[in-house]
Scaffold this active site. Structure first.
Site, PDB file in Angstrom:
ATOM      1  N   ASP A  90      11.298  -9.237 -15.810  1.00 52.06           N
ATOM      2  CA  ASP A  90       9.875  -9.505 -15.655  1.00 52.06           C
ATOM      3  C   ASP A  90       9.037  -8.227 -15.721  1.00 52.06           C
ATOM      4  O   ASP A  90       7.908  -8.245 -16.202  1.00 52.06           O
ATOM      5  CB  ASP A  90       9.624 -10.219 -14.332  1.00 52.06           C
ATOM      6  CG  ASP A  90      10.037 -11.686 -14.374  1.00 52.06           C
ATOM      7  OD1 ASP A  90      10.329 -12.180 -15.475  1.00 52.06           O
ATOM      8  OD2 ASP A  90      10.072 -12.331 -13.316  1.00 52.06           O
TER       9      ASP A  90
ATOM     10  N   ARG B  86      -4.903   4.948   7.627  1.00 47.61           N
ATOM     11  CA  ARG B  86      -5.309   3.956   8.615  1.00 47.61           C
ATOM     12  C   ARG B  86      -5.689   2.658   7.906  1.00 47.61           C
ATOM     13  O   ARG B  86      -5.725   2.589   6.683  1.00 47.61           O
ATOM     14  CB  ARG B  86      -6.492   4.482   9.438  1.00 47.61           C
ATOM     15  CG  ARG B  86      -6.182   5.764  10.200  1.00 47.61           C
ATOM     16  CD  ARG B  86      -7.398   6.208  11.016  1.00 47.61           C
ATOM     17  NE  ARG B  86      -8.545   6.466  10.157  1.00 47.61           N
ATOM     18  CZ  ARG B  86      -8.756   7.618   9.534  1.00 47.61           C
ATOM     19  NH1 ARG B  86      -7.872   8.609   9.639  1.00 47.61           N
ATOM     20  NH2 ARG B  86      -9.835   7.798   8.790  1.00 47.61           N
TER      21      ARG B  86
ATOM     22  N   ASP C  15      -4.281  -3.727   5.625  1.00 47.61           N
ATOM     23  CA  ASP C  15      -3.520  -2.683   4.924  1.00 47.61           C
ATOM     24  C   ASP C  15      -3.835  -2.679   3.436  1.00 47.61           C
ATOM     25  O   ASP C  15      -3.486  -1.725   2.730  1.00 47.61           O
ATOM     26  CB  ASP C  15      -2.021  -2.896   5.120  1.00 47.61           C
ATOM     27  CG  ASP C  15      -1.537  -2.480   6.499  1.00 47.61           C
ATOM     28  OD1 ASP C  15      -2.341  -1.917   7.267  1.00 47.61           O
ATOM     29  OD2 ASP C  15      -0.362  -2.725   6.818  1.00 47.61           O
TER      30      ASP C  15
ATOM     31  N   GLN D 212       2.305  -1.147 -11.932  1.00 42.56           N
ATOM     32  CA  GLN D 212       2.833  -0.199 -12.922  1.00 42.56           C
ATOM     33  C   GLN D 212       1.887   0.949 -13.243  1.00 42.56           C
ATOM     34  O   GLN D 212       2.318   1.986 -13.731  1.00 42.56           O
ATOM     35  CB  GLN D 212       3.198  -0.947 -14.211  1.00 42.56           C
ATOM     36  CG  GLN D 212       4.294  -1.986 -14.015  1.00 42.56           C
ATOM     37  CD  GLN D 212       4.733  -2.626 -15.314  1.00 42.56           C
ATOM     38  OE1 GLN D 212       4.066  -2.530 -16.333  1.00 42.56           O
ATOM     39  NE2 GLN D 212       5.872  -3.299 -15.290  1.00 42.56           N
TER      40      GLN D 212
END
Length: 299
Positions: A83, A168, A187, A257
């Site tokens: 993939d 952070r 995040d 990528q």
């Protein structure tokens, strides 16, 4: 509505195939041996095999061409890999929409659905015009700073903004068609196509979306507020993301990528691409067969 979801595969019009492009998983000896067999098989049918310049191509007769010539000449694309190889291939085609035959030399194979032993029978079907196409949505992406476009790209799977290991929690403002949605403190944030819904999106708790759905998924990564959940929006919407807080090590990645460093105030504009990615569909399997196999449902 049900018919629109499940009738994703549309017959392709038979066309004369003179050039077949090939993309091979790097440093994979077995895949290159298959490439040599493919070259000989096509030569008997007066079809030329072309590819991007690679050192390994010296082992068998693949006509090396540059990006523009590759996009212009290829009437069919054969991908020998997993993939990851298929995802990188999506960036090679430009605006041209041609059938893509994925031969699985990887471990998962959500996109490279054909087994190696099925390759030549699949090619026979394609040359006879007896095949169906699964059209996958792609997204166009612009990275902007101070009103200027720094970089552009196209993704088949996802656009991700996330922090480095030591950074952070980051704050990302999201607008949909200029309407404020939310400021996600997390995040990071994943913007996923239906194709990418079984990749990073799934690992982050996002939903699996059927490939033909006209939708995009916004999935926060480990949100600070637990009520911030994934959102599914129409793929025709224009999505604008802005990094709001001071932070170091925030990165924008395209399909996992290509990466770009982001600064406070940078924005990312995401739109549906005019071009689709056209996968040749196996006649003996469907999307749910793939899910059951890859996700090991019922085992």
């Amino acid at each position: 509505m049900i018919d629109e979801i499940f009738l994703a595969a549309a017959p392709m019009v038979n066309q004369s195939i003179k050039y077949v492009g090939v993309v091979v998983k790097p440093n994979h000896a077995e895949a290159w041996r298959t490439t040599c067999e493919l070259s000989a098989w096509l030569k008997k049918r007066d079809i030329r095999l072309i590819g991007k310049p690679r050192q390994e191509a010296e082992v068998c007769p693949v006509e090396e061409v540059g990006d523009e010539e590759f996009q212009e000449k290829a009437d069919l694309l054969v991908v020998l890999g997993g993939d990851g190889t298929m995802i990188s291939t999506a960036r090679l085609l430009g605006e041209k929409e041609i059938p893509v035959l994925g031969i699985n030399y990887g471990s998962l194979g959500y996109l490279t659905e054909f087994r190696i032993e099925e390759m030549f029978s699949a090619l026979e079907m394609i040359l006879a015009g007896d095949y169906e196409i699964d059209r996958r949505v792609m997204l166009e992406v612009e990275h902007r700073r101070d009103g200027e476009t720094l970089d552009t790209g196209r993704v088949l799977n996802d656009v991700v903004i996330n922090k480095s290991v030591l950074a952070r929690i980051i704050e990302i403002e999201v607008k949909l068609n200029n309407l404020f949605v939310n400021s996600f403190r997390a995040d990071g944030l994943i913007i996923s196509t239906p194709t990418g819904s079984t990749a990073y999106n799934l690992s982050a708790g996002g939903p699996i979306v059927y490939p033909s759905m006209n939708a995009v998924v916004l999935t926060p990564i480990c949100p600070f507020t637990l009520t911030n959940r994934p959102i599914v929006v129409p793929d025709r919407a224009e999505i604008n993301l802005r990094l709001m807080n001071e932070n170091e090590g925030v990165v924008l990645t395209l399909d996992g990528q290509i990466g770009y460093q982001m600064l406070t105030g940078d924005s990312v504009l995401i739109r549906k691409s005019a071009a689709s990615f056209n996968l040749v569909q196996p006649p003996n399997r469907n999307y749910f067969d793939v899910l059951r196999n890859k996700l090991k449902w019922g085992r």
